[in-house]
Enzyme design. Structure first.
Site, PDB file in Angstrom:
ATOM      1  N   LYS A 112       0.801   7.615  -2.913  1.00  0.00           N
ATOM      2  CA  LYS A 112       1.381   7.880  -1.596  1.00  0.00           C
ATOM      3  C   LYS A 112       0.719   9.066  -0.896  1.00  0.00           C
ATOM      4  O   LYS A 112       0.775   9.175   0.323  1.00  0.00           O
ATOM      5  CB  LYS A 112       2.890   8.089  -1.721  1.00  0.00           C
ATOM      6  CG  LYS A 112       3.586   6.795  -2.112  1.00  0.00           C
ATOM      7  CD  LYS A 112       5.077   6.840  -1.972  1.00  0.00           C
ATOM      8  CE  LYS A 112       5.678   5.461  -2.162  1.00  0.00           C
ATOM      9  NZ  LYS A 112       5.462   4.911  -3.530  1.00  0.00           N
TER      10      LYS A 112
HETATM   11  C1  LIG Z   1       5.412   3.579  -3.881  1.00  0.00           C
HETATM   12  C2  LIG Z   1       4.776   3.206  -5.172  1.00  0.00           C
HETATM   13  C3  LIG Z   1       4.463   1.869  -5.497  1.00  0.00           C
HETATM   14  C4  LIG Z   1       4.804   0.709  -4.585  1.00  0.00           C
HETATM   15  O1  LIG Z   1       4.049   0.690  -3.391  1.00  0.00           O
HETATM   16  P1  LIG Z   1       4.557  -0.159  -2.138  1.00  0.00           P
HETATM   17  O2  LIG Z   1       3.649   0.200  -1.027  1.00  0.00           O
HETATM   18  O3  LIG Z   1       5.974   0.281  -1.892  1.00  0.00           O
HETATM   19  O4  LIG Z   1       4.469  -1.596  -2.515  1.00  0.00           O
HETATM   20  C5  LIG Z   1       3.844   1.613  -6.708  1.00  0.00           C
HETATM   21  N1  LIG Z   1       3.561   2.613  -7.579  1.00  0.00           N
HETATM   22  C6  LIG Z   1       3.854   3.900  -7.311  1.00  0.00           C
HETATM   23  C7  LIG Z   1       3.540   4.946  -8.333  1.00  0.00           C
HETATM   24  C8  LIG Z   1       4.459   4.255  -6.098  1.00  0.00           C
HETATM   25  O5  LIG Z   1       4.764   5.542  -5.852  1.00  0.00           O
END
Ligand SMILES: *Cc1c(COP(=O)(O)O)cnc(C)c1O
Length: 464
Positions: A112
């Protein structure tokens, strides 16, 4: 060429510029903002092989962010990816039969950061130009909160308030947030559950006079700038892996929650990147895996798992993909989404061969398979997967019968999930100096009752 405009999947929003789309987040008609066309990058790919990550990010983002002068955009992007610890920003490693794209070298060790480090700078840039301010409100059960705080900390024109359920998130994730002491960051431990925190969010945002008086905003995953900045690493990894393997195309496996990450890959494919197939992986919360295998999108109850960022009930970015699936018809979309809101269920017909879609295939992992995958990759390849990445890798292996190289997105550093690593490997292998150092850092956090009036008072007293 005409500038790109951002329109709503439900058709009732005046088209917006990129900057306005970023500041708006969710469209006013409840739909999601999408670009009114998807540019082709087919003729650029050869030249782009030479570019490093920030240069490639500029080449891609400028196609969509056409109202920011290029020299300024370059500065913002350079600044964004300078916060990453690895010189390649998002390195690709060959691990056994797979390629692992490491997206966890940012300040909070989760993918993120790629989007939120950019979004924070973008907000500040636009607010500066408009001589304006923003108070961001967020609710988190883990990863999103710390990445959002890391993206906003120290900004002059933004305050950020992050609610978490008191005592119900991992101590590590709590410290990652509360050890940030910048004046513009407010950590709020709410006496309640994560659902209570989300309900408080809703209550505050639905109070329009309050929302307007305090210029409330969000950093949630429907913001177009988040999807956009994630397109970059699909292009980056594809070019790298095509170069090292000589293959004419690739596949990606994506551990999925809100469908933001895989949606970025889908856009990259529409832009002409030779992605042959996207493999969507869920955990036990398999609404999306069930949908891509049956055409039925039906809400279920959320269960807590060892890969908590994939624990979702409704995938907020899914509406963007569905819009293209129904032939870009906003009237059909408005009808479908109204029905979904009422019935909690959508049915999309399969094609005559029994498939829903040829671009995305999907499967689910569960705790047992995820832990076994972590253990296997550690023993066989000496490579530690975090539980989100491992769910993706498990599902990737079910679909790895084709020739094209399979690139698995590694979305978090394993040290963020020490309990799962210990359970899987029976060894204390998951460490990162940054996380180990958190133990001794001072923290700041206010505890609030689970009451909208209390949270409102707090925000009003501390808002910019
Ligand atoms: C947010 C997140 C996901 C999922 O991603 P999306 O964009 O919500 O599909 C997967 N793995 C981790 C570690 C995350 O923080």
């Amino acid at each position: 060429m005409d500038p790109i405009r951002y329109i709503s999947t439900r058709g009732a929003q005046t088209p917006l510029s990129f900057k306005d789309a970023v500041m708006t987040g969710l469209a006013r008609d409840g739909g999601l903002l999408i670009p009114d066309r998807i540019p082709s990058i087919v003729d650029d790919l050869d030249d782009w092989k030479q570019l490093d990550y920030p240069e490639l990010a500029l080449a891609i983002i400028r196609l969509f962010a056409d109202d920011i002068p290029e020299p300024r955009l370059r500065e913002l992007i350079t600044d964004t990816y300078a916060t990453f610890a690895h010189p390649d920003v998002a390195p690709v490693r060959a691990v056994g039969p797979l390629h692992v794209l490491e997206l966890f070298h940012g300040p909070t060790l989760a993918f993120k950061d790629i989007a939120l480090q950019f979004l924070g700078r973008l907000f500040e840039e636009i607010l500066e130009e408009r001589n304006s301010r923003l108070n961001i409100l967020a609710a988190t059960s883990g990863d999103t909160g710390s990445a959002a705080i890391a993206g906003i900390r120290g900004q002059q024109r933004i305050h950020i308030f992050v609610m978490h359920p008191r005592g119900r998130i991992s101590p590590l994730q709590e410290r990652q947030m509360t050890s940030v002491l910048d004046d513009n960051v407010f950590n709020l431990a709410v006496d309640g559950s994560f659902d209570d925190c989300q309900l408080l969010m809703k209550t505050l945002f639905n109070d329009l006079p309050f929302k307007d008086a305090h210029a409330l905003g969000t950093v949630n995953s429907v913001n177009w700038a988040r999807v956009l900045s994630q397109i970059v690493y699909y292009v980056y990894a594809t070019l790298r892996v095509m170069e090292t393997t000589g293959a004419p195309g690739v596949q990606f496996a994506v551990p999925t929650g809100n469908f933001g990450d895989i949606l970025a890959g889908w856009y990259a494919k529409q832009m002409g990147l030779p992605i042959r197939r996207l493999v969507l992986a869920t955990n036990e919360n398999d609404i999306l895996a069930r949908f891509f295998n049956t055409g039925v999108y039906a809400k279920g109850a959320v269960v807590a798992t060892i890969n908590p960022s994939m624990d979702i009930q409704v995938a907020s970015n899914f509406e963007r993909w569905l819009y293209y699936k129904v032939g870009q018809d906003p009237h059909i979309m408005a009808r479908l989404m109204t029905r979904f809101a009422m019935e909690g269920r959508l049915d999309i017909p399969l094609d005559p061969c029994g498939h829903l879609d040829t671009e995305i295939v999907a499967g689910a992992s569960d705790t047992k398979h995820t832990l076994a995958t972590i253990r296997h990759f550690q023993e066989k390849h000496g490579y530690l997967l975090d539980p989100h990445t491992a769910a993706g890798v498990f599902v990737a292996q079910q679909f790895n019968e084709r020739e094209e190289p399979m690139i698995c997105l590694a979305t978090a550093h394993p040290a963020k999930f020490p309990d799962a690593i210990l359970e899987a490997t029976e060894q204390d292998l998951a460490h990162h100096p940054m996380l180990d150092a958190l133990e001794t850092l001072p923290t700041r956090c206010d505890t609030l009752a689970n009451s909208a009036a209390t949270v409102k008072d707090y925000v009003a007293a501390h808002a910019l």
